[in-house]
Scaffold this motif. Structure first.
Motif, PDB file in Angstrom:
ATOM      1  N   UNK A  22     -18.665   1.817 -54.875  1.00 17.91           N
ATOM      2  CA  UNK A  22     -18.020   3.028 -55.375  1.00 17.91           C
ATOM      3  C   UNK A  22     -17.819   4.040 -54.251  1.00 17.91           C
ATOM      4  N   UNK A  23     -18.903   4.423 -53.567  1.00 18.04           N
ATOM      5  CA  UNK A  23     -18.814   5.420 -52.503  1.00 18.04           C
ATOM      6  C   UNK A  23     -18.950   4.805 -51.116  1.00 18.04           C
ATOM      7  N   UNK A  24     -19.784   3.781 -50.974  1.00 18.82           N
ATOM      8  CA  UNK A  24     -19.938   3.086 -49.703  1.00 18.82           C
ATOM      9  C   UNK A  24     -20.414   1.671 -50.000  1.00 18.82           C
ATOM     10  N   UNK A  25     -20.739   0.907 -48.952  1.00 15.95           N
ATOM     11  CA  UNK A  25     -21.099  -0.495 -49.162  1.00 15.95           C
ATOM     12  C   UNK A  25     -22.549  -0.684 -49.601  1.00 15.95           C
ATOM     13  N   UNK A  26     -23.269   0.410 -49.888  1.00 16.32           N
ATOM     14  CA  UNK A  26     -24.665   0.306 -50.299  1.00 16.32           C
ATOM     15  C   UNK A  26     -24.880   0.581 -51.784  1.00 16.32           C
ATOM     16  N   UNK A  27     -23.814   0.832 -52.525  1.00 17.50           N
ATOM     17  CA  UNK A  27     -24.002   1.092 -53.951  1.00 17.50           C
ATOM     18  C   UNK A  27     -23.212   0.095 -54.788  1.00 17.50           C
ATOM     19  N   UNK A  28     -23.552   0.004 -56.058  1.00 18.40           N
ATOM     20  CA  UNK A  28     -22.882  -0.907 -56.978  1.00 18.40           C
ATOM     21  C   UNK A  28     -23.262  -0.537 -58.405  1.00 18.40           C
ATOM     22  N   UNK A  29     -22.516  -1.043 -59.361  1.00 16.58           N
ATOM     23  CA  UNK A  29     -22.815  -0.867 -60.775  1.00 16.58           C
ATOM     24  C   UNK A  29     -23.388  -2.164 -61.338  1.00 16.58           C
ATOM     25  N   UNK A  30     -24.246  -2.034 -62.339  1.00 18.38           N
ATOM     26  CA  UNK A  30     -24.770  -3.210 -63.027  1.00 18.38           C
ATOM     27  C   UNK A  30     -24.785  -2.958 -64.526  1.00 18.38           C
TER      28      UNK A  30
END
Length: 295
Positions: free
Chosen positions: A184-192
């Motif tokens: 979402x904002x950078x390569x270190x976040x995600x949704x689950x």
């Protein structure tokens, strides 16, 4: 013989995550170490806060809604032992803290797919705490089990509650973990997303004890003549081991390496409701934030 499958499932599945504690303080994802590995390999501390739209206790709610907030913490040792605590504040009541929960347990890990925890929790209620449905029991011995099928994770939990009322419960659940391949904002976040289903089988002596201790909180209607006093409570057969609840849950989480923010909805279907509680189908909403520290 009616619940033989449930008992067999408990025997077969000898495990669960140390995240079995109240806030699910760890996640099994490709982006972070599995919770079982985290506990076994290094010490860690997790803290979290939670908002809930109502208090539910093993598929039962009181006749009055009790929205609440809680703060939770868990400390994991390298050996597999963990200790945890929680403070709960029910909105609309004078005490800053209505309930304090303290507990300890041990993580078992038999294989990558098969894990388990055994824990004890003590519920401590303050003098002016509201009469929530769980207040008839003050101790919980918990043995939770989980098996990772790769396409989903199933768990089986045995609880023995004792205090003013003694009860036994088996909770069976299955959930599917789905996470986004994009950030979402950078390569270190995600949704689950973790949609799941569960059912609770057990006794409900705590309902009878609650009704005896708090008859003024049972269902009645001041506007209807003849119903302007709490009804007489019949104890029925609350000690019978039977189906208590079915539920569907949909948690959606925003995840980063050290913290998670989660919103979840649960649709609860109580069955075999005894006494005057008048439980009906209900949607519960929770917001949770927790942060993981490594030592």
């Amino acid at each position: 013989m009616k619940y033989l499958f449930a008992i067999f499932f408990i025997t077969l599945c000898n495990a669960v995550n140390a995240a079995a504690t109240r806030l699910h303080l760890f996640k099994d994802t490709a982006h972070a170490p599995a919770d079982t590995d985290t506990v076994a390999r290094q010490q860690s501390i997790s803290i979290g806060v939670n908002y809930g739209s109502d208090i539910q206790f093993f598929g039962r709610t009181g006749p009055v809604k009790y929205p609440y907030a809680s703060g939770d913490a868990i400390y994991n040792f390298k050996s597999g032992f963990f200790v945890y605590g929680s403070a709960v504040q029910v909105f609309g009541y004078t005490p800053v803290v209505d309930e304090v929960d303290l507990g300890a347990g041990y993580l078992f890990k038999y294989s990558k797919a098969l894990t388990g925890t055994f824990s004890y929790t003590r519920f401590i209620f303050t003098k002016d705490a509201p009469p929530v449905i769980m207040s008839a029991s003050s101790n919980d011995i918990n043995f939770k089990n989980a098996f990772d099928w790769k396409f989903a994770k199933s768990s089986a939990t045995f609880d023995y509650l004792f205090g003013d009322a003694n009860d036994y419960f088996i909770t069976l659940s299955t959930a599917k973990h789905i996470e986004t391949s994009w950030s979402i904002f950078d390569d270190k976040d995600y949704l689950s997303i973790d949609p799941g289903v569960s059912m609770i089988i057990g006794t409900q002596n705590f309902v009878g004890r609650y009704s005896t201790l708090h008859p003024q909180h049972l269902y009645y209607d001041n506007s209807v003549r003849g119903l302007d006093i709490p009804p007489y409570f019949h104890d029925y057969d609350n000690g019978k081991f039977r189906m208590l609840n079915y539920s569907l849950k949909l948690p959606i989480s925003y995840n980063r390496p050290h913290y998670t923010f989660e919103a979840s909805w649960k649709y609860s279907i109580p069955v075999n409701v005894e006494g005057a509680l008048k439980n009906r189908h209900e949607v519960f909403f929770n917001l949770t934030f927790f942060y993981l520290f490594f030592k």
